[in-house]
Motif scaffolding. Sequence first.
Motif, short mmCIF file in Angstrom:
data_model
loop_
_atom_site.label_atom_id
_atom_site.label_comp_id
_atom_site.label_asym_id
_atom_site.label_seq_id
_atom_site.Cartn_x
_atom_site.Cartn_y
_atom_site.Cartn_z
N GLY A 67 0.92 -1.11 0.10
CA GLY A 67 -0.19 -0.18 -0.25
C GLY A 67 0.81 1.19 0.04
O GLY A 67 2.19 1.20 -0.18
N ASP A 68 0.25 2.34 0.31
CA ASP A 68 0.62 3.66 0.31
C ASP A 68 1.99 3.58 1.73
O ASP A 68 2.62 4.80 1.45
CB ASP A 68 -0.38 4.71 0.69
CG ASP A 68 -1.49 4.61 -0.30
OD1 ASP A 68 -1.33 4.15 -1.81
OD2 ASP A 68 -2.58 5.62 -0.31
N PHE A 69 1.82 3.77 2.12
CA PHE A 69 2.89 3.52 3.60
C PHE A 69 3.65 2.39 4.02
O PHE A 69 3.80 1.37 4.86
CB PHE A 69 2.73 3.59 4.51
CG PHE A 69 2.02 4.89 4.68
CD1 PHE A 69 1.83 6.22 4.39
CD2 PHE A 69 -0.16 4.44 4.91
CE1 PHE A 69 1.37 7.40 4.13
CE2 PHE A 69 -0.70 6.28 4.20
CZ PHE A 69 0.10 7.20 4.57
N PRO A 70 4.67 1.37 2.46
CA PRO A 70 5.09 0.32 2.68
C PRO A 70 6.42 0.00 4.07
O PRO A 70 6.89 -1.06 4.37
CB PRO A 70 6.35 0.39 1.73
CG PRO A 70 5.25 1.08 0.57
CD PRO A 70 5.01 2.36 1.51
N GLY A 71 6.71 1.36 4.57
CA GLY A 71 7.27 0.99 5.42
C GLY A 71 6.17 0.74 7.60
O GLY A 71 6.95 0.83 8.11
N ALA A 72 4.89 1.29 6.83
CA ALA A 72 4.25 0.71 8.33
C ALA A 72 4.26 -0.53 8.78
O ALA A 72 4.82 -1.36 7.77
CB ALA A 72 2.60 1.13 7.38
N THR A 73 3.64 -0.59 9.62
CA THR A 73 4.05 -2.13 10.69
C THR A 73 2.84 -2.51 10.28
O THR A 73 1.39 -2.35 10.34
CB THR A 73 4.11 -1.97 12.26
OG1 THR A 73 5.36 -0.95 12.16
CG2 THR A 73 4.35 -3.27 12.60
N SER A 74 2.53 -4.27 10.06
CA SER A 74 1.89 -5.03 10.05
C SER A 74 1.44 -5.44 11.12
O SER A 74 2.66 -6.16 11.49
CB SER A 74 1.78 -5.30 8.10
OG SER A 74 1.62 -5.11 7.53
N VAL A 75 0.04 -4.87 11.70
CA VAL A 75 0.34 -6.18 13.18
C VAL A 75 0.15 -7.70 13.60
O VAL A 75 1.23 -7.92 13.66
CB VAL A 75 -1.14 -5.26 13.80
CG1 VAL A 75 -1.16 -6.00 15.50
CG2 VAL A 75 -0.69 -3.64 13.69
N TYR A 76 -1.17 -8.00 12.29
CA TYR A 76 -1.30 -9.20 12.57
C TYR A 76 -0.88 -10.54 13.46
O TYR A 76 -0.43 -11.39 13.99
CB TYR A 76 0.06 -9.59 11.73
CG TYR A 76 -0.34 -9.24 10.34
CD1 TYR A 76 -1.82 -9.75 9.76
CD2 TYR A 76 -0.05 -9.43 9.01
CE1 TYR A 76 -1.73 -8.99 8.57
CE2 TYR A 76 0.34 -8.78 8.32
CZ TYR A 76 -1.50 -8.73 7.71
OH TYR A 76 -1.50 -7.78 6.09
N ASP A 77 -1.76 -9.58 14.75
CA ASP A 77 -1.66 -10.67 16.47
C ASP A 77 -1.91 -11.84 15.85
O ASP A 77 -1.87 -12.67 17.54
CB ASP A 77 -2.79 -9.53 17.32
CG ASP A 77 -1.28 -8.70 18.44
OD1 ASP A 77 -0.44 -8.72 17.76
OD2 ASP A 77 -2.10 -7.75 19.18
N VAL A 78 -3.02 -11.91 15.66
CA VAL A 78 -4.63 -13.05 14.77
C VAL A 78 -4.20 -13.79 13.64
O VAL A 78 -3.95 -12.41 13.22
CB VAL A 78 -4.99 -12.93 15.64
CG1 VAL A 78 -5.67 -12.63 17.14
CG2 VAL A 78 -6.25 -11.41 15.27
N SER A 79 -5.55 -14.43 13.27
CA SER A 79 -4.98 -14.69 12.15
C SER A 79 -6.59 -14.34 11.42
O SER A 79 -7.19 -14.05 12.38
CB SER A 79 -4.83 -15.93 11.25
OG SER A 79 -5.74 -16.84 12.32
N SER A 80 -6.72 -14.38 10.62
CA SER A 80 -8.74 -13.77 10.19
C SER A 80 -9.63 -15.77 10.94
O SER A 80 -10.54 -14.80 11.56
CB SER A 80 -8.59 -14.39 8.56
OG SER A 80 -8.23 -15.52 7.57
N MET A 81 -8.74 -16.39 11.17
CA MET A 81 -9.32 -17.48 11.13
C MET A 81 -9.61 -17.50 13.10
O MET A 81 -11.05 -17.51 13.68
CB MET A 81 -8.79 -18.91 10.98
CG MET A 81 -9.11 -19.48 9.79
SD MET A 81 -8.72 -21.43 9.98
CE MET A 81 -8.24 -21.48 7.91
#
Length: 615
Positions: free
Chosen positions: A421-435
Amino acid sequence: MGLLDALKDKVLVADGAMGTLLYSYGLEYCHEEMNIERPEIIEKIHSQYIQAGADVIQTNTYGANRIKLARYGLEFKTAEINQSAIEIAKRAAEGHKVFILGSIGGIRGIRKVDHTLDEILEAAREQAEVLIGGNLDGLLLETYYDFEELTATLAMLRTMTDMPIIAQVSMQEPGVLMNGMKLNDALKQLESLGADVVGVNCRLGPYHTIQAFEEVEIPERAFLSAYPNASLLDIEDGRVVYESEVDYFARAAVELCKEGVRLIGGCCGTTPKHIEAMKKKLAHFRPVEKKAAKPHREIVIREAEPRSFEPLHEKAKRERSVIVELDTPKHLEIEKFIEGAKALYEAGADLIMMADNSLASPRISNLAMGAILKLKYGIRTMPHITCRDRNLIGLQSHLMGLNALGLHDVLAVTGDPTKVGDFPGATSVYDVSSMELISLIKQLNEGISFSGKSLGKKANFSVAAAFNPNVRVLDRAVSRLEKKIEHGADYFITQPVYTKEKIVEVYEATKHLETPIYIGIMPLTSFKNAEFLHHEVPGIKLSDEVLERMKQVSGNKEEETRVGLEIAKELLDTATEYFNGIYLITPFMRYELTIELLQYIQQLDEQNKGVKANG
């Protein structure tokens, strides 16, 4: 003849990605260290690009500055790594008419706090001194997301050397930089600071890069360059992957050159095959000297009646149900969005679905717009909720807010990684999966918080999950779907499908399940739109027949719209026969197309009722 003299008379083809090939060799550590540890591999990659027809190659020094090398404890080898890169590139180019550029990569991402501008400039200076001393054909400043960093680096380098400098920005979306500056204005400023070639690289695939250059004027003195990615990126088994056919990339290169680009290469995901195909397409292409740039598109934007609440998964088990997606705006003007939502709801949509910053690009909060539509206009809405943007605290808070507002329909998804996306340096959290998120939402329905505490009241969410049927092995996708059911998914919404055969295949593969499935249908708006979806968007594939039908009317807007709707209606003929749930995706805020499809579904249902009554 120097680089700039060559660009006066011809389009030059540059090389493609270095990291993509190193990844293919299983080398995932510091790529720049390979200059001293495995120089033969770097030389081999340079040679492959030269043999593919590249007129210009770049040293393997994108991240060879003190700051980036410090991540690997290699900052003390900065000079050695850069010097070795020069020697490797020269060995590969020996005996060939090839220009060599010294690559200097941007350091700042979304965050500016890690290093001061002075520290960044000092690191760039140290690296540039070695590259300038290597008697190369020019310097390439690439993948700069922060315009302040790029302009400061360019200004500094201009005091250090008279050699050609190529200055390239990386856009957040077509035609706009991260700071909101228009691409055309940014390139003019870079030219005024002394850049000899100005352009873009990385982040965007061919489609959006072309779109951006449509708004760019040909500079008075400098030349234009473009190094697009092979496509939008995807994540597969934890690895970044790109999907792009080389012929599509080559044809896109021709379109870029028609927009005035004279130096064109490839960034992430491109290989020697992409460069070879591009070289053949551009062999006899003459540089464009004049063009009429399109004006920058300033986006403009409009509002219906409550229905009794019934979980859609219950309705879809017995009768027709239609979900319509309408993306919230990327800007602060909401009138057209509200107008579209009202019109769609009045036309018969069961609810309006809103993504949660799809493709990791910020839009107006779907919670905010959902509340406005519900409380002010009585429109039922369904927000997506991603695992990407919020930790467990944020997720629970967000869901509690939705419940308090009476927004009980939600779609739980993983969320596109921030690198997209627009901010490639931003952090992806992903504490949990979609399931796991589905399970946690269902836990709220039991009146229990994520931590196990009592909420004092049960929530009332109906939880949808995503299902991508556009895969080679459908059985695996169905197995994942079954796991989501185990976690509590009430129903599924698919990616857009573009063949009748796939719809029937999905039915046959899932008919043993009681959980409803909403089949995704999105009308194509043009041949370019069709090619973009097919080649660049992960999870979407069009049939050869559909591509050919759109190609036959390419360039005729009215015919493209007509054929796009015709294809969608043919798909609906099949989808409504096998599934009660239909999911219509509105392209580019063109909600009038979706309304026509809603009306078509209603006509089909009326016809079926008549047949049953007479039967």
